[in-house]
Enzyme design. Sequence first.
Site, PDB file in Angstrom:
ATOM      1  N   CYS A 190     -33.560  15.890  32.403  1.00 54.21           N
ATOM      2  CA  CYS A 190     -33.181  16.789  31.305  1.00 54.21           C
ATOM      3  C   CYS A 190     -34.423  17.049  30.462  1.00 54.21           C
ATOM      4  CB  CYS A 190     -32.099  16.125  30.452  1.00 54.21           C
ATOM      5  SG  CYS A 190     -31.661  17.065  28.979  1.00 54.21           S
TER       6      CYS A 190
ATOM      7  N   ASP B 168     -35.550  28.181  29.182  1.00 58.26           N
ATOM      8  CA  ASP B 168     -34.699  27.002  28.989  1.00 58.26           C
ATOM      9  C   ASP B 168     -33.501  27.423  28.158  1.00 58.26           C
ATOM     10  OD1 ASP B 168     -33.903  24.257  28.934  1.00 58.26           O
ATOM     11  OD2 ASP B 168     -34.681  24.122  26.896  1.00 58.26           O
ATOM     12  N   SER B 169     -32.489  26.570  28.128  1.00 58.28           N
ATOM     13  CA  SER B 169     -31.321  26.827  27.291  1.00 58.28           C
ATOM     14  C   SER B 169     -31.689  26.831  25.811  1.00 58.28           C
ATOM     15  CB  SER B 169     -30.275  25.750  27.554  1.00 58.28           C
ATOM     16  OG  SER B 169     -30.855  24.473  27.352  1.00 58.28           O
TER      17      SER B 169
ATOM     18  N   HIS C  62     -34.891  17.192  27.406  1.00 57.27           N
ATOM     19  CA  HIS C  62     -35.058  16.419  26.166  1.00 57.27           C
ATOM     20  C   HIS C  62     -35.456  14.959  26.390  1.00 57.27           C
ATOM     21  CE1 HIS C  62     -32.977  19.879  24.647  1.00 57.27           C
ATOM     22  NE2 HIS C  62     -32.885  19.400  23.423  1.00 57.27           N
TER      23      HIS C  62
ATOM     24  N   GLU D  79     -32.681  16.108  19.238  1.00 54.69           N
ATOM     25  CA  GLU D  79     -32.811  17.268  18.335  1.00 54.69           C
ATOM     26  C   GLU D  79     -32.808  16.823  16.879  1.00 54.69           C
ATOM     27  OE1 GLU D  79     -30.921  20.859  19.415  1.00 54.69           O
ATOM     28  OE2 GLU D  79     -32.241  20.777  21.167  1.00 54.69           O
TER      29      GLU D  79
ATOM     30  N   CYS E 172     -35.008  24.300  32.476  1.00 53.44           N
ATOM     31  CA  CYS E 172     -33.738  23.637  32.179  1.00 53.44           C
ATOM     32  C   CYS E 172     -33.166  23.007  33.452  1.00 53.44           C
ATOM     33  CB  CYS E 172     -32.781  24.689  31.638  1.00 53.44           C
ATOM     34  SG  CYS E 172     -31.143  24.080  31.266  1.00 53.44           S
ATOM     35  N   ASN E 173     -32.865  21.725  33.385  1.00 51.38           N
ATOM     36  CA  ASN E 173     -32.303  21.035  34.558  1.00 51.38           C
ATOM     37  C   ASN E 173     -30.923  21.581  34.905  1.00 51.38           C
ATOM     38  OD1 ASN E 173     -33.809  18.157  35.334  1.00 51.38           O
ATOM     39  ND2 ASN E 173     -34.339  19.013  33.350  1.00 51.38           N
TER      40      ASN E 173
HETATM   41  N1  DGL Z   1     -32.067  22.112  28.803  1.00 49.41           N
HETATM   42  C1  DGL Z   1     -30.921  21.303  29.165  1.00 49.41           C
HETATM   43  C2  DGL Z   1     -31.238  20.544  30.457  1.00 49.41           C
HETATM   44  O1  DGL Z   1     -32.372  20.277  30.767  1.00 49.41           O
HETATM   45  C3  DGL Z   1     -30.542  20.334  28.049  1.00 49.41           C
HETATM   46  C4  DGL Z   1     -29.937  21.017  26.842  1.00 49.41           C
HETATM   47  C5  DGL Z   1     -28.651  21.755  27.165  1.00 49.41           C
HETATM   48  O2  DGL Z   1     -27.608  21.109  27.415  1.00 49.41           O
HETATM   49  O3  DGL Z   1     -28.690  22.971  27.195  1.00 49.41           O
HETATM   50  O4  DGL Z   1     -30.340  20.238  31.192  1.00 49.41           O
END
Ligand code: DGL
Length: 284
Positions: free
Chosen positions: A191, A16-17, A193, A159, A79-80
């Site tokens: 997403c 993931d990011s 989060h 967060e 990560c989406n």
């Molecule tokens: N992990 C990212 C997503 O699911 C969300 C956080 C980011 O913007 O990196 O899109």
Amino acid sequence: MNRDVNDSTSPIGVFDSGMGGLTVLRALHERLPAEDIIYFGDTARVPYGTKGEKTVRTFASQDAGLLVDLGVKMVVVACNTASAFALEHLRETMSVPILGVINPGVRTALAGTRGGAVGVIGTSGTIRSGRYQEGLAAGGLEADRILVQECPLFVPLVEEGLMGHAMTKMAVEEYLQPLRDAQVDTLILGCTHYPALKDDIGRFMGPDVTLVDSADALASAAQDRLAELSLLRDDDRREGKLEFYLSDIPWKFQEIGARFLGKPIEEVITVGLDEMEAFVDNND
Ligand code: DGL
């Protein structure tokens, strides 16, 4: 590392990011408790959701490259935004099966909608990529039944741990009012989060709207795919090992990690950006 990646005892890789993908790791671990899982969070370069396609694709290739190098049998793109921009590219360039979050979420939404409209919320990158819209349209949903909304403030609110807070309530109202007015019956939380905001979003949208958590949908897709490939590790008595790699240790990382994972993270291996950049994307 010389593990045979066709071996069911190899770990599953998840990237993931940042830390949000721990929601996916958690869903995977709950569904497949015997599997070892290696998680990589690109905490030095998060967020991906505000970045352009090429940058996200390069980062995603490096993230997947690290996991393949660690001997994983499958890469799950938690990560989406990375799934939206890089999935096809990773499938063309990586040596192991690649699974993203978008299709499992789309399938769950299509199966659950009761004839109304389907809403999708995500980062700017995910929504602007058009991937969810394409997936829903390919599944037979007419364009006027697909409603999308970028929700850029949701990631920082989660967060900061502001679930249930007045600021979150305002952001939820601001972003989701048009979807509520359009009477969506299903809402994809597109997403990593957003599952943390399920209560806030559910309260505003009302009990008749089904919230699709892409983490659950993805875990079930991963199980099916591993079974198909005879790579599933399903020894009931085994408790799989979880390993964590991050490209930076953020402030409040223990707190944020526990929020997403549901338990504290005990040990983390840091991977420097110079090491990440060594995973060159050959197709660029
Ligand atoms: N992990 C990212 C997503 O699911 C969300 C956080 C980011 O913007 O990196 O899109």
